[in-house]
Design an enzyme around this catalytic site. Structure first.
Site, PDB file in Angstrom:
ATOM      1  CD  GLU A 167      -2.293   1.289   2.870  1.00  0.00           C
ATOM      2  OE1 GLU A 167      -3.232   2.091   3.066  1.00  0.00           O
ATOM      3  OE2 GLU A 167      -1.833   0.542   3.764  1.00  0.00           O
TER       4      GLU A 167
ATOM      5  CE  LYS B 116      -8.539   1.274   3.906  1.00  0.00           C
ATOM      6  NZ  LYS B 116      -7.463   1.737   4.800  1.00  0.00           N
TER       7      LYS B 116
ATOM      8  CB  CYS C  38      -5.014  -0.560   5.019  1.00  0.00           C
ATOM      9  SG  CYS C  38      -4.504  -0.082   6.684  1.00  0.00           S
TER      10      CYS C  38
END
Length: 501
Positions: free
Chosen positions: A264, A324, A377
């Site tokens: 990420e 995300k 994440c």
């Protein structure tokens, strides 16, 4: 007041010791024993108020121990003064402890004076439902759900692809309730039946681990997961940017695989701001090796002016991406901005707030004849939210930067969460992280390969994609919720009988 606090200390310590039930320690029997003792204290509490206090105290110790690493992000990298950082972590633990307190209150109300109803039905079911609520109320924070302690080698792990991690936690709570019910009882026919049922549940979980719910699909991929091990304090300055670019430039050129993945935000700038010749060289090198290259980087939508935390397949001219969807409050956006905005902007110095969430359903990234569903994440702690994308994919991919919590158990805990997702969804999972845990997880939830934490390295391995649906993918968390509600109905029946089992 002091006497009341003293009565809560044992429960808080019982909650805190559960840290060792999770990764990296993996001493899973600690959790059912701790919870059984907590249930016993709740059962003997002389009043509803004291029982709720015991439930809250266990939860406070539990969460303080299992999410203490948030302090590192707040103080070390967020520049929040140490006393305020400690207070913030304690406040979070105190808030999260309200869920066990709520479970305690509801269980005592529903079970009345029946000890069996409380310990065998009401407390386990309410505990599971409280964890389910914790997973979505106020955007949710289901980290350290008790079921994770069973992943991958606990006897109840086999229930994960059937009931999900909350269902596993509910069954663990039921075993804890049974242990608490045994305290002070003599061995008789009913306790023998109880032992037989508990053994059957554990054996069933072990047997289910042998069931292959999904099937191999396509040809295996050779993958290379890049771990730059770049300290969080070396990501934002100009010289730091040069360092970041150089680290991943070298690793991409060293990697030899069908699929190369960075962590990420490998580039702490927008993807369109990356020097064109640099990016072109990475793409040319990947193309020469016939490799697909997925880069984690923030991206800007030229039309909407929104920006996203994304996983971008840069070797495809169309630049397909997975963005995300479940953003981190205060890390990627500020909830209730009029209230919290001043604190965030004046006391914390964490860049890239106010990202835009991606859609709930996004097309997987095509890599040869495999389909890769990427999440970013901590959004992989929301297992039910991954079902839609996973159902169209053959490989799961999580890209993370946990350098915010370097040196803590958060890295191993996150790896355990990814193991649970692989098991729930019946697909291999790739963990591409900046500092760990970087790993390849098999569909059975076990590590196929890992890298040492905080060490620059490349993890290379071969991954076989899988497709098909596990039972959990069909009914999500609802099977566990309905089962828990059924158990609660059973507690009401036991209360009405008004006698001990």
């Amino acid at each position: 007041m002091l006497r009341a606090l003293a009565r809560m200390v044992p429960s808080a310590l019982l909650g805190a010791v559960t840290l060792f039930a999770f990764a990296p320690f993996g001493l899973w029997p600690i959790l059912p024993v701790s919870l059984a003792l907590a249930f016993g204290m709740i059962e003997v509490a002389p009043s509803q108020r004291r029982a709720v206090a015991q439930g809250w105290a266990w939860g406070f110790g539990f969460f303080l121990a299992n999410v203490h690493w948030i302090y590192i992000a707040l103080h070390t990298f967020g520049d929040l003064p140490a006393p305020l950082a400690v207070l913030a972590v304690a406040a979070l633990a105190a808030f999260l402890a309200l869920y066990p307190a709520l479970a305690t209150w509801a269980a005592r109300r529903l079970s009345g004076e029946s000890r069996a109803a409380l310990l065998l039905c009401a407390l386990p079911a309410c505990w599971m439902l409280s964890e389910w609520l914790r997973g979505w109320v106020f955007t949710g924070f289901p980290w350290a759900a008790i079921g994770y302690s069973q992943i991958p080698g606990g006897p109840l792990a086999g229930f994960a692809p059937v009931l999900g991690i909350y269902g596993v936690g509910g069954m663990l709570a039921a075993l804890s309730g049974f242990l608490a019910w045994l305290m002070g009882r003599h061995l008789d026919r009913r306790t023998a039946y109880g032992f037989a049922l508990a053994a059957a549940v554990c054996i069933g979980g072990v047997v289910l681990q042998r069931v292959q719910w999904t099937r191999p699909a396509g040809k295996p991929l050779k993958v290379a997961l890049l771990q730059g091990a770049i300290p969080q304090n070396r990501k934002w300055g100009y010289e730091d940017l040069r360092y970041n670019l150089q680290v991943y430039y070298d690793q991409v050129h060293q990697a030899d695989a069908d699929l190369i993945v960075t962590p990420e935000t490998a580039f702490p700038i927008f993807l369109h701001e990356v020097p064109a010749d640099y990016l072109d060289d990475l793409i040319a090198d990947a193309n020469q090796k016939h490799a697909a290259l997925i880069i984690g980087a923030p991206t800007l939508n030229a039309k909407s002016k929104n920006y996203y935390n994304g996983a971008v397949l840069v070797t495809d001219p169309k630049r397909p991406a997975n963005y995300k969807s479940h953003l981190v409050p205060f890390g990627e956006y500020v909830p209730l901005h009029p209230i919290f905005g001043w604190v965030y902007e004046n006391l914390l110095h964490i860049p890239y707030n106010d990202f835009t969430p991606g859609g709930q359903t996004q097309a997987p990234l095509p890599v040869r004849d495999q389909r890769v569903a990427a999440d970013i994440c901590y959004e992989d702690i929301f297992g039910e939210e991954l079902i839609g994308n996973a159902s169209h994919a053959t490989i799961l991919l999580n890209m993370s930067n946990l350098a915010w919590f370097d040196g803590s158990v958060a890295l191993a805990q996150h790896g355990q969460i990814a193991q649970a997702r692989a098991l729930e969804l019946g697909r291999p999972a790739l963990l591409a992280t900046n500092s760990g845990t970087t790993a390849i997880v098999a569909p059975n939830g076990r590590y196929q390969a890992t890298l040492p934490e905080r060490m620059p390295a490349i993890l290379t391995g071969t991954v076989q994609g899988y497709d098909g649906n596990t039972p959990y993918m069909v009914w999500s968390n609802w099977a566990a919720v309905i089962l828990a509600l059924g158990v609660l109905a059973g507690s009401v029946q036991l209360r009405r009988r008004d006698r001990e089992i």
